[in-house]
Design a protein around this motif. Sequence first.
Motif, PDB file in Angstrom:
ATOM      1  N   LEU A 155       2.516   9.503 -10.556  1.00  0.00           N
ATOM      2  CA  LEU A 155       1.648   9.672 -11.513  1.00  0.00           C
ATOM      3  C   LEU A 155       0.919  10.721 -11.131  1.00  0.00           C
ATOM      4  O   LEU A 155       1.176  11.773 -12.598  1.00  0.00           O
ATOM      5  CB  LEU A 155       1.062   8.575 -11.322  1.00  0.00           C
ATOM      6  CG  LEU A 155      -0.290   8.416 -12.476  1.00  0.00           C
ATOM      7  CD1 LEU A 155       0.471   8.469 -14.074  1.00  0.00           C
ATOM      8  CD2 LEU A 155      -1.610   7.522 -12.305  1.00  0.00           C
ATOM      9  N   VAL A 156       0.917  11.390 -10.185  1.00  0.00           N
ATOM     10  CA  VAL A 156       0.117  12.364  -9.853  1.00  0.00           C
ATOM     11  C   VAL A 156       1.123  13.275 -10.306  1.00  0.00           C
ATOM     12  O   VAL A 156       1.138  14.892 -11.316  1.00  0.00           O
ATOM     13  CB  VAL A 156      -0.699  13.122  -8.655  1.00  0.00           C
ATOM     14  CG1 VAL A 156      -0.731  15.022  -8.430  1.00  0.00           C
ATOM     15  CG2 VAL A 156      -1.534  12.269  -8.574  1.00  0.00           C
ATOM     16  N   ILE A 157       2.309  13.946 -10.268  1.00  0.00           N
ATOM     17  CA  ILE A 157       3.513  14.513 -10.131  1.00  0.00           C
ATOM     18  C   ILE A 157       3.695  14.616 -11.917  1.00  0.00           C
ATOM     19  O   ILE A 157       3.389  15.742 -12.375  1.00  0.00           O
ATOM     20  CB  ILE A 157       4.543  14.130  -9.469  1.00  0.00           C
ATOM     21  CG1 ILE A 157       4.755  14.853  -8.249  1.00  0.00           C
ATOM     22  CG2 ILE A 157       6.075  14.845 -10.247  1.00  0.00           C
ATOM     23  CD1 ILE A 157       5.627  14.006  -7.404  1.00  0.00           C
ATOM     24  N   PHE A 158       3.242  13.525 -12.521  1.00  0.00           N
ATOM     25  CA  PHE A 158       3.875  13.492 -13.762  1.00  0.00           C
ATOM     26  C   PHE A 158       3.107  14.044 -14.672  1.00  0.00           C
ATOM     27  O   PHE A 158       3.219  14.787 -15.942  1.00  0.00           O
ATOM     28  CB  PHE A 158       4.185  12.091 -14.801  1.00  0.00           C
ATOM     29  CG  PHE A 158       5.754  10.977 -13.619  1.00  0.00           C
ATOM     30  CD1 PHE A 158       6.608  12.800 -14.087  1.00  0.00           C
ATOM     31  CD2 PHE A 158       5.440  10.018 -13.408  1.00  0.00           C
ATOM     32  CE1 PHE A 158       7.522  11.838 -14.172  1.00  0.00           C
ATOM     33  CE2 PHE A 158       5.819   9.635 -13.993  1.00  0.00           C
ATOM     34  CZ  PHE A 158       7.854   9.832 -13.499  1.00  0.00           C
ATOM     35  N   ALA A 159       1.333  13.801 -14.581  1.00  0.00           N
ATOM     36  CA  ALA A 159       0.167  14.665 -14.641  1.00  0.00           C
ATOM     37  C   ALA A 159      -0.155  16.254 -14.698  1.00  0.00           C
ATOM     38  O   ALA A 159       0.123  17.091 -15.916  1.00  0.00           O
ATOM     39  CB  ALA A 159      -0.581  13.921 -14.632  1.00  0.00           C
ATOM     40  N   ILE A 193       0.680  -1.243  -0.063  1.00  0.00           N
ATOM     41  CA  ILE A 193       0.030   0.325  -0.218  1.00  0.00           C
ATOM     42  C   ILE A 193       0.892   1.197  -0.020  1.00  0.00           C
ATOM     43  O   ILE A 193       0.555   2.234  -0.885  1.00  0.00           O
ATOM     44  CB  ILE A 193      -1.236  -0.122   0.885  1.00  0.00           C
ATOM     45  CG1 ILE A 193      -2.298  -1.006   1.109  1.00  0.00           C
ATOM     46  CG2 ILE A 193      -1.247   1.264   1.583  1.00  0.00           C
ATOM     47  CD1 ILE A 193      -3.032  -1.188   1.996  1.00  0.00           C
ATOM     48  N   ALA A 194       1.860   1.670   0.902  1.00  0.00           N
ATOM     49  CA  ALA A 194       3.210   2.495   0.885  1.00  0.00           C
ATOM     50  C   ALA A 194       3.272   2.388  -1.028  1.00  0.00           C
ATOM     51  O   ALA A 194       3.193   3.504  -1.140  1.00  0.00           O
ATOM     52  CB  ALA A 194       4.130   2.167   2.257  1.00  0.00           C
ATOM     53  N   GLY A 195       4.163   1.412  -0.619  1.00  0.00           N
ATOM     54  CA  GLY A 195       4.282   1.358  -1.808  1.00  0.00           C
ATOM     55  C   GLY A 195       3.461   2.616  -3.097  1.00  0.00           C
ATOM     56  O   GLY A 195       3.941   2.783  -4.307  1.00  0.00           O
ATOM     57  N   MET A 196       2.332   1.523  -3.544  1.00  0.00           N
ATOM     58  CA  MET A 196       1.084   2.108  -4.453  1.00  0.00           C
ATOM     59  C   MET A 196       0.675   3.486  -4.113  1.00  0.00           C
ATOM     60  O   MET A 196       0.313   4.119  -4.729  1.00  0.00           O
ATOM     61  CB  MET A 196       0.633   0.955  -4.356  1.00  0.00           C
ATOM     62  CG  MET A 196       0.113  -0.110  -4.618  1.00  0.00           C
ATOM     63  SD  MET A 196       0.709  -0.373  -6.517  1.00  0.00           S
ATOM     64  CE  MET A 196      -0.812   0.717  -7.147  1.00  0.00           C
ATOM     65  N   LEU A 197       0.958   3.788  -3.033  1.00  0.00           N
ATOM     66  CA  LEU A 197       0.799   5.152  -2.605  1.00  0.00           C
ATOM     67  C   LEU A 197       1.793   6.715  -3.183  1.00  0.00           C
ATOM     68  O   LEU A 197       1.566   7.285  -3.883  1.00  0.00           O
ATOM     69  CB  LEU A 197       0.623   5.567  -1.136  1.00  0.00           C
ATOM     70  CG  LEU A 197      -0.712   5.352  -0.470  1.00  0.00           C
ATOM     71  CD1 LEU A 197      -0.801   5.723   0.916  1.00  0.00           C
ATOM     72  CD2 LEU A 197      -1.572   6.321  -1.405  1.00  0.00           C
ATOM     73  N   PHE A 198       2.640   5.611  -3.367  1.00  0.00           N
ATOM     74  CA  PHE A 198       4.673   6.344  -4.027  1.00  0.00           C
ATOM     75  C   PHE A 198       3.982   6.701  -5.121  1.00  0.00           C
ATOM     76  O   PHE A 198       4.649   7.172  -5.930  1.00  0.00           O
ATOM     77  CB  PHE A 198       5.569   5.968  -3.094  1.00  0.00           C
ATOM     78  CG  PHE A 198       6.063   6.345  -2.086  1.00  0.00           C
ATOM     79  CD1 PHE A 198       6.556   7.617  -2.005  1.00  0.00           C
ATOM     80  CD2 PHE A 198       6.082   5.861  -0.781  1.00  0.00           C
ATOM     81  CE1 PHE A 198       7.292   7.739  -0.995  1.00  0.00           C
ATOM     82  CE2 PHE A 198       6.445   6.471   0.406  1.00  0.00           C
ATOM     83  CZ  PHE A 198       6.856   7.414   0.262  1.00  0.00           C
TER      84      PHE A 198
END
Length: 107
Positions: free
Chosen positions: A18-22, A8-13
């Motif tokens: 992904l948000v930063i790339f967007a 879960i922590a890895g998926m949050l990162f």
Amino acid sequence: MAEWVCFIAGMLFLLTGLVIFAIELYGAYRYDYVLNRMHMAAFGDTFGIGVSLLGLMIINGFHFSTLKLALIIIFLWCASPVSSHLIARLEAATNENPEAHMEVEKK
């Protein structure tokens, strides 16, 4: 239980990356001046890749491949800002009309 927490922590990162790339993609198309676009691209590459690879390191666990991913992060944090800075300096040095892109206060 610890595997789920790491996942879960890895998926949050990864989602944060992904948000930063967007945001980087939006900024690259929103701004008109090339130096503003360069700033958004350099920020997104440096920070987004670092956060995404950190998520992969957490999901993968701490093995020898984690060290490889850490070395990739260090290399990208050193290389990406330097290359972006050199390209931006080239643009600033060869721009024939820099005043067209600057906001000037009118009195």
